[in-house]
Design a protein around this motif. Structure first.
Motif, PDB file in Angstrom:
ATOM      1  N   ARG A   7      -8.708 -37.972 -19.003  1.00 24.67           N
ATOM      2  CA  ARG A   7      -8.019 -38.062 -17.714  1.00 24.67           C
ATOM      3  C   ARG A   7      -6.718 -38.850 -17.867  1.00 24.67           C
ATOM      4  O   ARG A   7      -5.688 -38.511 -17.278  1.00 24.67           O
ATOM      5  CB  ARG A   7      -8.933 -38.740 -16.674  1.00 24.67           C
ATOM      6  N   LEU A   8      -6.769 -39.936 -18.656  1.00 17.56           N
ATOM      7  CA  LEU A   8      -5.563 -40.756 -18.865  1.00 17.56           C
ATOM      8  C   LEU A   8      -4.470 -39.963 -19.568  1.00 17.56           C
ATOM      9  O   LEU A   8      -3.297 -40.063 -19.217  1.00 17.56           O
ATOM     10  CB  LEU A   8      -5.928 -41.996 -19.693  1.00 17.56           C
ATOM     11  N   VAL A   9      -4.865 -39.171 -20.559  1.00 21.50           N
ATOM     12  CA  VAL A   9      -3.866 -38.356 -21.273  1.00 21.50           C
ATOM     13  C   VAL A   9      -3.271 -37.316 -20.310  1.00 21.50           C
ATOM     14  O   VAL A   9      -2.054 -37.106 -20.275  1.00 21.50           O
ATOM     15  CB  VAL A   9      -4.482 -37.662 -22.505  1.00 21.50           C
ATOM     16  N   GLY A  10      -4.152 -36.712 -19.489  1.00 19.90           N
ATOM     17  CA  GLY A  10      -3.678 -35.717 -18.517  1.00 19.90           C
ATOM     18  C   GLY A  10      -2.710 -36.332 -17.521  1.00 19.90           C
ATOM     19  O   GLY A  10      -1.612 -35.806 -17.281  1.00 19.90           O
ATOM     20  N   LEU A  11      -3.106 -37.485 -16.975  1.00 18.13           N
ATOM     21  CA  LEU A  11      -2.270 -38.157 -15.969  1.00 18.13           C
ATOM     22  C   LEU A  11      -0.956 -38.648 -16.571  1.00 18.13           C
ATOM     23  O   LEU A  11       0.129 -38.392 -16.040  1.00 18.13           O
ATOM     24  CB  LEU A  11      -3.051 -39.335 -15.358  1.00 18.13           C
ATOM     25  N   GLU A  63      -9.682 -34.932  -8.262  1.00 17.16           N
ATOM     26  CA  GLU A  63      -9.861 -33.597  -8.832  1.00 17.16           C
ATOM     27  C   GLU A  63      -8.626 -33.179  -9.628  1.00 17.16           C
ATOM     28  O   GLU A  63      -8.731 -32.487 -10.632  1.00 17.16           O
ATOM     29  CB  GLU A  63     -10.114 -32.574  -7.707  1.00 17.16           C
ATOM     30  N   THR A  64      -7.461 -33.618  -9.160  1.00 19.42           N
ATOM     31  CA  THR A  64      -6.218 -33.275  -9.866  1.00 19.42           C
ATOM     32  C   THR A  64      -6.259 -33.806 -11.287  1.00 19.42           C
ATOM     33  O   THR A  64      -5.924 -33.105 -12.247  1.00 19.42           O
ATOM     34  CB  THR A  64      -4.998 -33.889  -9.120  1.00 19.42           C
ATOM     35  N   CYS A  65      -6.708 -35.053 -11.441  1.00 18.12           N
ATOM     36  CA  CYS A  65      -6.776 -35.632 -12.791  1.00 18.12           C
ATOM     37  C   CYS A  65      -7.854 -34.956 -13.628  1.00 18.12           C
ATOM     38  O   CYS A  65      -7.687 -34.774 -14.833  1.00 18.12           O
ATOM     39  CB  CYS A  65      -7.058 -37.133 -12.718  1.00 18.12           C
ATOM     40  N   GLY A  66      -8.956 -34.550 -12.969  1.00 19.35           N
ATOM     41  CA  GLY A  66     -10.018 -33.838 -13.692  1.00 19.35           C
ATOM     42  C   GLY A  66      -9.490 -32.529 -14.259  1.00 19.35           C
ATOM     43  O   GLY A  66      -9.775 -32.157 -15.403  1.00 19.35           O
ATOM     44  N   GLU A  67      -8.694 -31.854 -13.467  1.00 20.94           N
ATOM     45  CA  GLU A  67      -8.119 -30.574 -13.885  1.00 20.94           C
ATOM     46  C   GLU A  67      -7.108 -30.802 -15.027  1.00 20.94           C
ATOM     47  O   GLU A  67      -7.135 -30.095 -16.042  1.00 20.94           O
ATOM     48  CB  GLU A  67      -7.457 -29.930 -12.652  1.00 20.94           C
ATOM     49  N   VAL A 121      -5.671 -30.719 -21.050  1.00 20.68           N
ATOM     50  CA  VAL A 121      -5.278 -31.355 -22.323  1.00 20.68           C
ATOM     51  C   VAL A 121      -6.455 -31.397 -23.303  1.00 20.68           C
ATOM     52  O   VAL A 121      -6.253 -31.370 -24.520  1.00 20.68           O
ATOM     53  CB  VAL A 121      -4.664 -32.777 -22.143  1.00 20.68           C
ATOM     54  N   ALA A 122      -7.685 -31.415 -22.739  1.00 16.90           N
ATOM     55  CA  ALA A 122      -8.878 -31.480 -23.598  1.00 16.90           C
ATOM     56  C   ALA A 122      -9.079 -30.203 -24.406  1.00 16.90           C
ATOM     57  O   ALA A 122      -9.834 -30.189 -25.368  1.00 16.90           O
ATOM     58  CB  ALA A 122     -10.118 -31.764 -22.758  1.00 16.90           C
ATOM     59  N   ALA A 123      -8.415 -29.129 -23.992  1.00 19.91           N
ATOM     60  CA  ALA A 123      -8.559 -27.858 -24.728  1.00 19.91           C
ATOM     61  C   ALA A 123      -7.606 -27.802 -25.920  1.00 19.91           C
ATOM     62  O   ALA A 123      -7.639 -26.852 -26.693  1.00 19.91           O
ATOM     63  CB  ALA A 123      -8.296 -26.695 -23.780  1.00 19.91           C
ATOM     64  N   ILE A 124      -6.753 -28.828 -26.079  1.00 21.56           N
ATOM     65  CA  ILE A 124      -5.790 -28.833 -27.193  1.00 21.56           C
ATOM     66  C   ILE A 124      -6.418 -29.549 -28.402  1.00 21.56           C
ATOM     67  O   ILE A 124      -6.703 -30.753 -28.333  1.00 21.56           O
ATOM     68  CB  ILE A 124      -4.476 -29.554 -26.776  1.00 21.56           C
ATOM     69  N   PRO A 125      -6.664 -28.822 -29.503  1.00 18.86           N
ATOM     70  CA  PRO A 125      -7.341 -29.438 -30.656  1.00 18.86           C
ATOM     71  C   PRO A 125      -6.675 -30.725 -31.137  1.00 18.86           C
ATOM     72  O   PRO A 125      -7.364 -31.701 -31.454  1.00 18.86           O
ATOM     73  CB  PRO A 125      -7.275 -28.342 -31.728  1.00 18.86           C
ATOM     74  N   VAL A 127     -16.970 -25.569  -5.611  1.00 18.22           N
ATOM     75  CA  VAL A 127     -17.835 -24.749  -6.473  1.00 18.22           C
ATOM     76  C   VAL A 127     -16.946 -23.935  -7.419  1.00 18.22           C
ATOM     77  O   VAL A 127     -17.207 -23.864  -8.630  1.00 18.22           O
ATOM     78  CB  VAL A 127     -18.739 -23.789  -5.644  1.00 18.22           C
ATOM     79  N   GLN A 128     -15.888 -23.400  -6.856  1.00 19.97           N
ATOM     80  CA  GLN A 128     -14.968 -22.584  -7.658  1.00 19.97           C
ATOM     81  C   GLN A 128     -14.308 -23.418  -8.760  1.00 19.97           C
ATOM     82  O   GLN A 128     -14.254 -23.008  -9.927  1.00 19.97           O
ATOM     83  CB  GLN A 128     -13.886 -22.045  -6.744  1.00 19.97           C
ATOM     84  N   ASP A 129     -13.845 -24.627  -8.373  1.00 15.27           N
ATOM     85  CA  ASP A 129     -13.196 -25.532  -9.347  1.00 15.27           C
ATOM     86  C   ASP A 129     -14.161 -25.883 -10.473  1.00 15.27           C
ATOM     87  O   ASP A 129     -13.793 -25.900 -11.641  1.00 15.27           O
ATOM     88  CB  ASP A 129     -12.786 -26.850  -8.679  1.00 15.27           C
ATOM     89  N   ILE A 130     -15.406 -26.207 -10.090  1.00 23.14           N
ATOM     90  CA  ILE A 130     -16.413 -26.612 -11.081  1.00 23.14           C
ATOM     91  C   ILE A 130     -16.687 -25.464 -12.040  1.00 23.14           C
ATOM     92  O   ILE A 130     -16.744 -25.658 -13.256  1.00 23.14           O
ATOM     93  CB  ILE A 130     -17.700 -27.102 -10.381  1.00 23.14           C
ATOM     94  N   ASN A 131     -16.821 -24.260 -11.501  1.00 26.94           N
ATOM     95  CA  ASN A 131     -17.066 -23.093 -12.358  1.00 26.94           C
ATOM     96  C   ASN A 131     -15.902 -22.864 -13.314  1.00 26.94           C
ATOM     97  O   ASN A 131     -16.106 -22.566 -14.495  1.00 26.94           O
ATOM     98  CB  ASN A 131     -17.300 -21.841 -11.513  1.00 26.94           C
ATOM     99  N   LYS A 132     -14.678 -23.042 -12.801  1.00 27.42           N
ATOM    100  CA  LYS A 132     -13.486 -22.820 -13.627  1.00 27.42           C
ATOM    101  C   LYS A 132     -13.438 -23.857 -14.759  1.00 27.42           C
ATOM    102  O   LYS A 132     -13.203 -23.533 -15.919  1.00 27.42           O
ATOM    103  CB  LYS A 132     -12.240 -22.923 -12.732  1.00 27.42           C
ATOM    104  N   ARG A 133     -13.689 -25.115 -14.383  1.00 24.87           N
ATOM    105  CA  ARG A 133     -13.635 -26.200 -15.370  1.00 24.87           C
ATOM    106  C   ARG A 133     -14.740 -26.024 -16.421  1.00 24.87           C
ATOM    107  O   ARG A 133     -14.503 -26.173 -17.618  1.00 24.87           O
ATOM    108  CB  ARG A 133     -13.742 -27.546 -14.644  1.00 24.87           C
ATOM    109  N   ASP A 134     -15.955 -25.646 -15.969  1.00 27.70           N
ATOM    110  CA  ASP A 134     -17.069 -25.409 -16.903  1.00 27.70           C
ATOM    111  C   ASP A 134     -16.701 -24.304 -17.889  1.00 27.70           C
ATOM    112  O   ASP A 134     -16.970 -24.412 -19.079  1.00 27.70           O
ATOM    113  CB  ASP A 134     -18.318 -24.910 -16.162  1.00 27.70           C
ATOM    114  N   ALA A 135     -16.113 -23.225 -17.347  1.00 25.67           N
ATOM    115  CA  ALA A 135     -15.786 -22.082 -18.205  1.00 25.67           C
ATOM    116  C   ALA A 135     -14.771 -22.512 -19.259  1.00 25.67           C
ATOM    117  O   ALA A 135     -14.912 -22.185 -20.447  1.00 25.67           O
ATOM    118  CB  ALA A 135     -15.231 -20.945 -17.364  1.00 25.67           C
TER     119      ALA A 135
END
Ligand code: C5P
Length: 235
Positions: free
Chosen positions: A40-44, A95-99, A104-108, A176-184
């Motif tokens: 979250r800190l890296v994202g923010l 939620e903005t920071c979670g997103e 950023v978490a998807a970047i190896p 629910v939609q956000d959670i599903n998107k983030r999980d995916a």
């Protein structure tokens, strides 16, 4: 390899792992790693510095040098988190920071940059590590690996209640939609996807309340680490 014991608690958001792992760390008198807070800190911070997520090298360098301070004064309260000397504890939970974190978490290279920093939390007498890949990647040799999960609907309900209690108004369907998107996104990324380690014990918390989950987790800790002492939650 370090012989300092580690318990990993992984799972999707809303599985209850934040509350459970923090309480467990208190009961054991061990250190606590909230790895989600680092993402979250890296994202923010990345967003504040206008670093584009497409500029993977720059965002990874930012992650490597992240100027963060966790202040744990009152053991009953959540720690205060400072980014570049400004408190961001509240903003970090939005939620903005979670997103942003999930992006950023998807970047190896970002995950690689945060590895050593996460492992530095392994200090005596022990560590409880909360995240998505604690048992698979960061501490594969952990003494006990727990994977908490729950259905997307239950997790969205919990998140809805949490936000409402904080006075933040949200729409349940959108959540629910956000959670599903983030999980995916978390489950399908190429590096450290959200999956239980093969030797993790999976606990489905959909039909359980926090005290029930806590009892089950304590049972697992006693089985895996018979010599540890579990105190009361507030230490
Ligand atoms: O746990 P929390 O909701 O704070 O995590 C925010 C985001 O950070 C997650 O959705 C996930 O994308 C990412 N994360 C991760 N690996 C971790 C912890 C969090 O990819 N160990």
């Amino acid at each position: 390899m370090s012989d300092i014991p580690v318990i990993t608690i992984d799972g999707p958001s809303g599985s209850g792992k934040g509350t459970i792992s923090r309480t467990l760390a208190q009961m054991l008198g061990w250190h606590f790693l909230d790895s989600g807070a680092l993402y979250r800190l890296v994202g923010l911070g990345g967003a504040r510095h206008h670093i584009a997520n497409t500029d993977e090298e720059k965002i990874a360098n930012y992650a490597r040098e992240l100027a963060v301070r966790f202040e744990t004064g009152d053991p009953d309260a959540e720690p205060r988190i400072y980014l570049e000397d400004h408190e961001v504890s509240g903003e970090l939970r939005t939620e903005t920071c979670g997103e942003l974190a999930s992006q950023v978490a998807a970047i190896p290279a970002v995950r690689e940059a945060l590895l050593a920093r996460q492992r530095d939390f392994r200090q005596a007498p022990g560590l409880v590590a909360d995240g998505r890949d604690m048992g698979t990647t960061v501490f594969p040799e952990a003494n006990l690996k727990i994977y908490l999960t729950a259905s997307a609907e239950v997790r969205a309900q919990r998140r809805y209640k949490q936000l409402k209690d904080k006075g933040i108004s949200v729409n349940l369907a959108a959540l629910v939609q956000d959670i599903n998107k983030r999980d995916a996104r978390d489950s399908s990324r190429s590096v450290s996807p959200l999956v239980p380690a093969i030797d993790a014990i999976v606990v489905d918390t959909s039909e359980m309340d926090i005290p029930q989950v806590m009892n089950r987790v304590q049972e697992l800790v006693r089985q895996a680490l018979p010599d540890v002492t579990l105190g009361s939650p507030s230490g």
